[in-house]
Scaffold this motif. Structure first.
Motif: not given
Length: 345
Positions: A10-29
């Motif tokens: 489940s965590l891996g799936t969630l992080l893959m979703t977060v990764k797919s939005q990396s071009q929009r990252w302004r703050r990563l915590d």
């Protein structure tokens, strides 16, 4: 085990979703198990984080960790980064063009990637507008070409954790840090430098910084060198010097002579901690306190008087020696607000 695998999946799936939005990252915590760090670091390696400004990444070893190759990325992959806090064993490289955005770079204490002075030198050259830098050093390796003078005019806080025979002598002779207000040199137990290490004095003489806090941990320089360093720190408010092995000579140098204000060493000193390796007579401690305490607790304006701002002294405590706090004059200072703390010897 079944629930653990479901959680990881489940965590891996969630992080893959977060990764797919990396071009929009302004703050990563993020704080994640280290076996998932590859997912979030891949956009950094692929330079897919064009607008990232703040990155705080912490990982921990989980029970499901497996062996992995060392991960690496260049800070230049995120050209708009302003602040980086890293608590993950990812190798960071400084191999891009000069960038002006990065202001704060912190490697946490348990960061365990082997680093060199060459890395530190490259970092200082690539990011000339750094204001805060906390960095570990494991080796004395220096770059093949080191500028005659590296004048870094923006660093205000520098924290170096030094391991395994990393001698900063040459680098300190090339550095000028005129804006430095907070310096920490934390030397691990696996390296004991020579007693007459003079390079801190060289840095201070070249830089003449407005240093307000100086912390030396495990840094056994000679007492006379420490006193010479203090002559270059007229704005110093807090001094911590452990493993120097100070004697009455240091306290005498810091004791205020009211008849000669121009001779006052560190006239704005407020907190003094010389560690349990130091050994002072009761007379020297009493003279220091009485000369620098101005009775702040009674609403006086002594904080405006040079040499009268000391409010806290850490002293080693030996059970077989009388406690200085029982002295009537010192007890009066304590009742007025002076803080006398003891460390068991």
């Amino acid at each position: 085990m079944h629930r653990s695998h479901l959680t990881d999946r489940s965590l891996g799936t969630l992080l893959m979703t977060v990764k797919s939005q990396s071009q929009r990252w302004r703050r990563l915590d993020v704080t994640i198990p280290s076996n998932f760090e590859e997912i979030l670091f891949s956009p950094l390696r692929m330079k897919d984080v064009a607008i990232l400004e703040h990155a705080s990444i912490r990982t921990w070893e989980s029970s499901s960790n497996h062996a992995r190759n060392e991960l690496q990325f260049s800070l230049s992959a995120a050209p708009r980064l302003e602040c980086v806090v890293l608590r993950s064993n990812i190798r960071v490289t400084f191999d891009g063009p000069v960038q002006h955005s990065l202001k704060h770079l912190t490697f946490h204490r348990d960061y365990d990637v082997k680093t060199h002075q060459a890395d530190l030198g490259a970092c200082l050259k690539q990011y000339p507008f750094l204001q805060t830098l906390s960095y570990p050093l494991h080796s004395s390796s220096l770059p093949k070409t080191l500028p005659a003078i590296l004048n870094h005019t923006h660093i205000q806080s520098l924290n170096l954790r030094i391991h395994m025979g990393c001698d900063l002598g040459l680098l300190f002779h090339h550095l000028i840090l005129p804006a430095l207000t907070d310096l920490v040199l934390d030397i691990e137990d696996d390296w004991i430098p020579k007693k007459n290490w003079p390079h801190l004095l060289t840095l201070l003489k070249h830089s003449r910084p407005p240093l307000t806090s100086l912390t030396l941990i495990g840094f056994p320089t000679m007492e006379r060198n420490l006193i010479e360093c203090l002559k270059c720190t007229t704005d110093l408010r807090k001094l911590t010097a452990r493993a120097v092995g100070c004697t009455d000579a240091t306290l005498k140098a810091l004791t205020v002579n009211d008849s000669d204000p121009s001779s006052i060493l560190c006239p704005r000193l407020q907190c003094l901690d010389l560690g349990v390796d130091s050994c002072f007579s009761l007379e020297a401690k009493k003279a220091l306190i009485l000369s620098r305490w101005g009775g702040h607790g009674h609403g006086s304006h002594s904080s405006l008087v040079p040499g009268k701002e000391l409010t806290e002294l850490w002293a080693s405590y030996k059970p077989d020696v009388n406690d200085i706090s029982t002295d009537p004059a010192i007890a009066k200072c304590i009742s007025e607000g002076f803080c006398l703390d003891f460390e068991w010897w």
